[in-house]
Design a protein around this motif. Sequence first.
Motif, PDB file in Angstrom:
ATOM      1  N   TYR A 259       0.299  -0.966   0.148  1.00 54.62           N
ATOM      2  CA  TYR A 259      -0.302   0.353   0.142  1.00 54.62           C
ATOM      3  C   TYR A 259       0.700   1.103   0.495  1.00 54.62           C
ATOM      4  CZ  TYR A 259      -4.069   3.161   1.191  1.00 54.62           C
ATOM      5  OH  TYR A 259      -4.223   4.094   1.471  1.00 54.62           O
ATOM      6  N   PHE A 260       1.862   1.462   0.680  1.00 57.31           N
ATOM      7  CA  PHE A 260       3.192   2.356   0.576  1.00 57.31           C
ATOM      8  C   PHE A 260       3.498   2.558  -0.258  1.00 57.31           C
ATOM      9  CE2 PHE A 260       3.397   2.215   5.926  1.00 57.31           C
ATOM     10  CZ  PHE A 260       2.323   2.991   6.264  1.00 57.31           C
ATOM     11  N   GLU A 261       4.105   1.926  -0.725  1.00 60.37           N
ATOM     12  CA  GLU A 261       4.112   1.550  -1.925  1.00 60.37           C
ATOM     13  C   GLU A 261       3.311   2.493  -3.390  1.00 60.37           C
ATOM     14  OE1 GLU A 261       6.039  -2.442  -3.308  1.00 60.37           O
ATOM     15  OE2 GLU A 261       7.907  -1.665  -3.162  1.00 60.37           O
ATOM     16  N   GLU A 262       2.446   2.555  -3.535  1.00 57.69           N
ATOM     17  CA  GLU A 262       1.204   2.713  -4.015  1.00 57.69           C
ATOM     18  C   GLU A 262       1.130   4.069  -3.980  1.00 57.69           C
ATOM     19  OE1 GLU A 262      -2.490   1.200  -4.125  1.00 57.69           O
ATOM     20  OE2 GLU A 262      -1.903  -0.661  -4.564  1.00 57.69           O
ATOM     21  N   LYS A 263       1.101   4.608  -2.697  1.00 50.09           N
ATOM     22  CA  LYS A 263       1.245   6.194  -2.501  1.00 50.09           C
ATOM     23  C   LYS A 263       2.155   6.532  -2.843  1.00 50.09           C
ATOM     24  CE  LYS A 263      -2.476   6.351  -0.452  1.00 50.09           C
ATOM     25  NZ  LYS A 263      -4.080   6.485  -1.462  1.00 50.09           N
TER      26      LYS A 263
ATOM     27  N   ALA B  48       5.433  10.604  -7.063  1.00 45.43           N
ATOM     28  CA  ALA B  48       6.247  10.342  -8.049  1.00 45.43           C
ATOM     29  C   ALA B  48       5.660  10.747  -9.460  1.00 45.43           C
ATOM     30  CB  ALA B  48       7.189   9.063  -8.054  1.00 45.43           C
ATOM     31  N   ILE B  49       4.525  10.560  -9.559  1.00 43.26           N
ATOM     32  CA  ILE B  49       3.858  10.679 -10.531  1.00 43.26           C
ATOM     33  C   ILE B  49       3.497  12.633 -10.716  1.00 43.26           C
ATOM     34  CG2 ILE B  49       1.736  11.212 -12.347  1.00 43.26           C
ATOM     35  CD1 ILE B  49       1.844   7.852 -11.428  1.00 43.26           C
ATOM     36  N   ARG B  50       3.517  13.387  -9.482  1.00 40.69           N
ATOM     37  CA  ARG B  50       3.116  14.636  -9.185  1.00 40.69           C
ATOM     38  C   ARG B  50       4.387  15.037  -9.677  1.00 40.69           C
ATOM     39  NH1 ARG B  50       0.504  14.917  -4.016  1.00 40.69           N
ATOM     40  NH2 ARG B  50      -0.116  16.700  -4.494  1.00 40.69           N
ATOM     41  N   ASN B  51       5.665  14.832  -9.683  1.00 34.30           N
ATOM     42  CA  ASN B  51       6.938  15.459  -9.976  1.00 34.30           C
ATOM     43  C   ASN B  51       7.372  16.597  -8.953  1.00 34.30           C
ATOM     44  OD1 ASN B  51       9.661  15.355 -10.652  1.00 34.30           O
ATOM     45  ND2 ASN B  51       9.150  15.980 -12.606  1.00 34.30           N
TER      46      ASN B  51
ATOM     47  N   VAL C  34      11.389  16.665  -2.544  1.00 29.67           N
ATOM     48  CA  VAL C  34      10.848  15.013  -2.177  1.00 29.67           C
ATOM     49  C   VAL C  34      11.420  13.905  -2.669  1.00 29.67           C
ATOM     50  CG1 VAL C  34       8.779  14.462  -2.971  1.00 29.67           C
ATOM     51  CG2 VAL C  34       8.437  16.637  -1.841  1.00 29.67           C
ATOM     52  N   MET C  35      12.042  13.767  -4.479  1.00 29.28           N
ATOM     53  CA  MET C  35      12.391  12.944  -4.729  1.00 29.28           C
ATOM     54  C   MET C  35      13.384  11.748  -4.049  1.00 29.28           C
ATOM     55  SD  MET C  35      10.364  12.266  -7.075  1.00 29.28           S
ATOM     56  CE  MET C  35      10.919  11.695  -8.581  1.00 29.28           C
ATOM     57  N   VAL C  36      14.320  12.878  -3.456  1.00 32.60           N
ATOM     58  CA  VAL C  36      15.704  12.032  -2.384  1.00 32.60           C
ATOM     59  C   VAL C  36      14.500  11.255  -1.297  1.00 32.60           C
ATOM     60  CG1 VAL C  36      17.088  12.247  -1.420  1.00 32.60           C
ATOM     61  CG2 VAL C  36      17.028  13.556  -3.194  1.00 32.60           C
ATOM     62  N   GLN C  37      13.653  12.356  -0.846  1.00 35.38           N
ATOM     63  CA  GLN C  37      12.895  11.222   0.304  1.00 35.38           C
ATOM     64  C   GLN C  37      12.454  10.057  -0.096  1.00 35.38           C
ATOM     65  OE1 GLN C  37      10.830  14.932   1.577  1.00 35.38           O
ATOM     66  NE2 GLN C  37      11.929  14.563   3.703  1.00 35.38           N
ATOM     67  N   LEU C  38      11.662   9.922  -1.430  1.00 34.06           N
ATOM     68  CA  LEU C  38      11.070   9.519  -1.723  1.00 34.06           C
ATOM     69  C   LEU C  38      11.622   8.168  -1.847  1.00 34.06           C
ATOM     70  CD1 LEU C  38       8.275   9.387  -4.300  1.00 34.06           C
ATOM     71  CD2 LEU C  38       9.677   7.941  -4.889  1.00 34.06           C
ATOM     72  N   GLU C  39      12.774   7.894  -2.894  1.00 32.77           N
ATOM     73  CA  GLU C  39      13.443   7.232  -3.385  1.00 32.77           C
ATOM     74  C   GLU C  39      14.524   6.539  -1.513  1.00 32.77           C
ATOM     75  OE1 GLU C  39      18.299   6.594  -5.838  1.00 32.77           O
ATOM     76  OE2 GLU C  39      16.765   8.433  -5.829  1.00 32.77           O
ATOM     77  N   GLY C  40      14.320   7.566  -0.862  1.00 32.33           N
ATOM     78  CA  GLY C  40      15.215   6.640   0.635  1.00 32.33           C
ATOM     79  C   GLY C  40      13.858   6.013   1.193  1.00 32.33           C
ATOM     80  N   PHE C  41      12.545   6.118   1.048  1.00 29.81           N
ATOM     81  CA  PHE C  41      12.072   5.627   1.594  1.00 29.81           C
ATOM     82  C   PHE C  41      11.206   4.000   0.237  1.00 29.81           C
ATOM     83  CE2 PHE C  41       9.322   9.499   3.597  1.00 29.81           C
ATOM     84  CZ  PHE C  41       9.784   8.981   4.512  1.00 29.81           C
ATOM     85  N   GLN C  42      11.735   4.098  -0.956  1.00 30.42           N
ATOM     86  CA  GLN C  42      11.422   2.626  -1.471  1.00 30.42           C
ATOM     87  C   GLN C  42      13.053   1.542  -1.281  1.00 30.42           C
ATOM     88  OE1 GLN C  42      12.310   5.016  -5.518  1.00 30.42           O
ATOM     89  NE2 GLN C  42       9.361   4.641  -5.794  1.00 30.42           N
TER      90      GLN C  42
END
Length: 126
Positions: A31-35, A40-43, A48-56
């Motif tokens: 579920y979190f990956e979907e979020k 990511a789509i919203r760019n 934000v992308m750095v934080q997103l990559e860290g979570f991934q």
Amino acid sequence: MESQIVVLSDLNFNLDVWKRELKFQESEMDYFEEKLEHIAIRNLGNEVMVQLEGFQNKIIREREVMGHLRHRIRMKKRELAQTKFENNAEVLFHEKQVLLKDEMKTFVKMHYQLKEKMMDFFLKTL
């Protein structure tokens, strides 16, 4: 002899509970990956992308640990099934299970810390 059966069944119960816990946490990560994909789509920029990559990356690592723990649980269940109620079998299993119990406890704690951080991130970005 009866107390030995109770102890072994308690160990099996714990293993089943841990297995279910891992399954639930795996579904949370899905579920979190979907979020994260929606974000990511919203760019929303580099930060934000750095934080997103860290979570991934943390999710990938968490899934690896889940696989390791599921393997340990399967092996422990196999051991329990093969036990012929030898002398002090409950002591042997208890000592071995303490290590797995500690690993599960640490994993659950880390999972919920990651979950809290991700929820905060979602509040800011969604």
